[in-house]
Design an enzyme around this catalytic site. Structure first.
Site, mmCIF file in Angstrom:
data_model
loop_
_atom_site.group_PDB
_atom_site.id
_atom_site.type_symbol
_atom_site.label_atom_id
_atom_site.label_comp_id
_atom_site.label_asym_id
_atom_site.label_seq_id
_atom_site.Cartn_x
_atom_site.Cartn_y
_atom_site.Cartn_z
ATOM 1 N N ASN A 8 0.860 -1.186 0.000
ATOM 2 C CA ASN A 8 0.000 0.000 0.000
ATOM 3 C C ASN A 8 0.897 1.237 0.000
ATOM 4 O O ASN A 8 1.476 1.594 1.022
ATOM 5 C CB ASN A 8 -0.893 -0.040 1.254
ATOM 6 C CG ASN A 8 -1.758 1.193 1.377
ATOM 7 O OD1 ASN A 8 -1.862 1.987 0.448
ATOM 8 N ND2 ASN A 8 -2.384 1.357 2.541
ATOM 9 N N LYS A 10 -0.022 4.216 -0.289
ATOM 10 C CA LYS A 10 -0.725 5.386 0.261
ATOM 11 C C LYS A 10 -0.514 6.593 -0.662
ATOM 12 O O LYS A 10 -0.534 6.420 -1.874
ATOM 13 C CB LYS A 10 -0.268 5.656 1.703
ATOM 14 C CG LYS A 10 -0.364 4.405 2.561
ATOM 15 C CD LYS A 10 -0.201 4.656 4.028
ATOM 16 C CE LYS A 10 -0.293 3.330 4.781
ATOM 17 N NZ LYS A 10 -0.284 3.492 6.202
ATOM 18 N N HIS A 100 -9.692 0.986 4.291
ATOM 19 C CA HIS A 100 -8.464 1.182 5.071
ATOM 20 C C HIS A 100 -8.767 2.117 6.241
ATOM 21 O O HIS A 100 -9.580 3.050 6.114
ATOM 22 C CB HIS A 100 -7.356 1.768 4.184
ATOM 23 C CG HIS A 100 -6.027 1.769 4.856
ATOM 24 N ND1 HIS A 100 -5.670 2.734 5.770
ATOM 25 C CD2 HIS A 100 -4.993 0.901 4.790
ATOM 26 C CE1 HIS A 100 -4.448 2.461 6.227
ATOM 27 N NE2 HIS A 100 -4.013 1.347 5.649
ATOM 28 N N GLU A 102 -7.266 4.521 7.456
ATOM 29 C CA GLU A 102 -7.041 5.952 7.216
ATOM 30 C C GLU A 102 -8.224 6.572 6.480
ATOM 31 O O GLU A 102 -8.458 7.769 6.580
ATOM 32 C CB GLU A 102 -5.718 6.157 6.459
ATOM 33 C CG GLU A 102 -4.532 5.951 7.393
ATOM 34 C CD GLU A 102 -3.272 5.434 6.734
ATOM 35 O OE1 GLU A 102 -3.152 5.523 5.498
ATOM 36 O OE2 GLU A 102 -2.403 4.924 7.468
ATOM 37 N N GLU A 170 -6.006 -5.495 10.013
ATOM 38 C CA GLU A 170 -5.046 -4.421 10.282
ATOM 39 C C GLU A 170 -5.435 -3.702 11.565
ATOM 40 O O GLU A 170 -6.222 -2.736 11.519
ATOM 41 C CB GLU A 170 -5.063 -3.386 9.147
ATOM 42 C CG GLU A 170 -4.543 -3.874 7.830
ATOM 43 C CD GLU A 170 -3.865 -2.725 7.068
ATOM 44 O OE1 GLU A 170 -2.710 -2.872 6.701
ATOM 45 O OE2 GLU A 170 -4.493 -1.673 6.880
ATOM 46 N N GLY A 176 2.013 1.900 11.186
ATOM 47 C CA GLY A 176 2.950 3.032 11.244
ATOM 48 C C GLY A 176 3.814 3.047 12.491
ATOM 49 O O GLY A 176 4.296 4.095 12.913
ATOM 50 N N SER A 218 2.789 -2.342 10.207
ATOM 51 C CA SER A 218 4.232 -2.324 10.490
ATOM 52 C C SER A 218 4.945 -3.637 10.159
ATOM 53 O O SER A 218 5.793 -4.088 10.930
ATOM 54 C CB SER A 218 4.483 -1.941 11.949
ATOM 55 O OG SER A 218 3.814 -0.739 12.237
#
Ligand code: PGA
Length: 259
Positions: A8, A10, A100, A102, A170, A176, A218
């Site tokens: 990904n 992003k 996702h 985010e 996830e 992150g 991560s």
């Protein structure tokens, strides 16, 4: 079955030149690895240019990071600034990340993600659907939150749909972070069993048992062996690592050696 890595990117990198450079490096890499399939989910603006690389027999498959839930092809109204699953299918795009965290943090609900999954399936894309709790509490209340999220996100989907859908577990708190703060393989194993149990209430035991579940949060060369061998997930969804060909090479070497 081959392990799958769904990178990904992003909102990276900042230029098409850089995107082409990283993509070509990954493409060269994958030629030497037989047991792993690599998909890179690109920002929309790079999909067209890099699908042309794909047409020149790329090993790396291409994915997007979102679609709009409606499709003009099915007679829906106009939606300025949005991109439909059918438009992506017209390029060499095969996968799409949906839900996702985010995007969920910016207001995307389970119901919207559910519609997007249906739109992706209808257009012939493979949905990579992200679910995961925001945080963990010692009483295990997060299991209930995860359960509701899964039930709403996949509501109304059929057994057969799960032969195409990839579920990406996830946990938001693990994204992150450093490898040290990441979820450990044994804990992931427990979460994956729970996810399958909830899925079985939607599509039955067999489809839930066979569903492809991958892990994101991560992932790096430092923890990928623990994640895969101790949880038996079908693959990984790395963010930062997928933009670094050297790190991806390390990950591919490790995956190739695992049974
Ligand atoms: P990360 O991102 O690997 O950089 O933690 C994963 C993701 O957000 O999908």
């Amino acid at each position: 079955m081959k392990k799958i890595i769904i990178g990904n990117w992003k909102m990276n990198p900042s230029t098409l030149e850089e995107a082409e450079r990283i993509f070509s490096a990954l493409n060269r890499l994958t030629k030497n690895f037989k047991k792993t399939e690599l998909v890179i989910c690109l920002p929309f603006v790079y999909l067209f240019a890099l699908s042309n690389v794909k047409c020149q027999r790329s090993n790396v498959k291409i994915g997007a990071q979102n679609i709009f839930e409606e499709d003009p092809k099915n007679g829906s109204r106009a939606f300025t600034g949005e991109t439909s699953a059918t438009m992506l299918k017209g390029l060499a795009v095969e996968y799409v990340i949906l839900g996702h965290s985010e995007r969920r943090a910016r207001g995307e609900t389970d119901e919207v993600v559910n519609k997007k999954i249906k739109a992706a399936l209808k257009a012939g894309l493979t949905p990579v659907v992200c679910v995961g709790e925001n945080e963990r509490d010692s009483d295990g209340k997060f299991f209930e939150i995860l359960k509701n999220q899964i039930k709403n996100t996949f509501a109304g989907l059929k057994k057969n749909d799960f032969s195409r859908i990839i579920l990406a577990y996830e946990p938001v708190w693990a994204i992150g972070k450093s490898e040290r703060d990441n979820l450990k393989g044994a804990d992931l194993h427990e979460a994956v069993i729970f996810v399958r149990k909830v899925l079985s209430e939607i599509v039955g035991k067999t489809a839930a048992f066979n569903a492809r579940i991958i892990y994101g949060g991560s992932v790096s060369s430092a923890n990928v062996a623990d994640i895969i061998s101790n949880s038996r997930v079908s693959g990984i969804l790395p963010g930062r690592a997928s933009l670094d060909p050297k790190e991806m090479k390390e990950i591919l070497i490790i995956l190739e050696k695992l049974k």
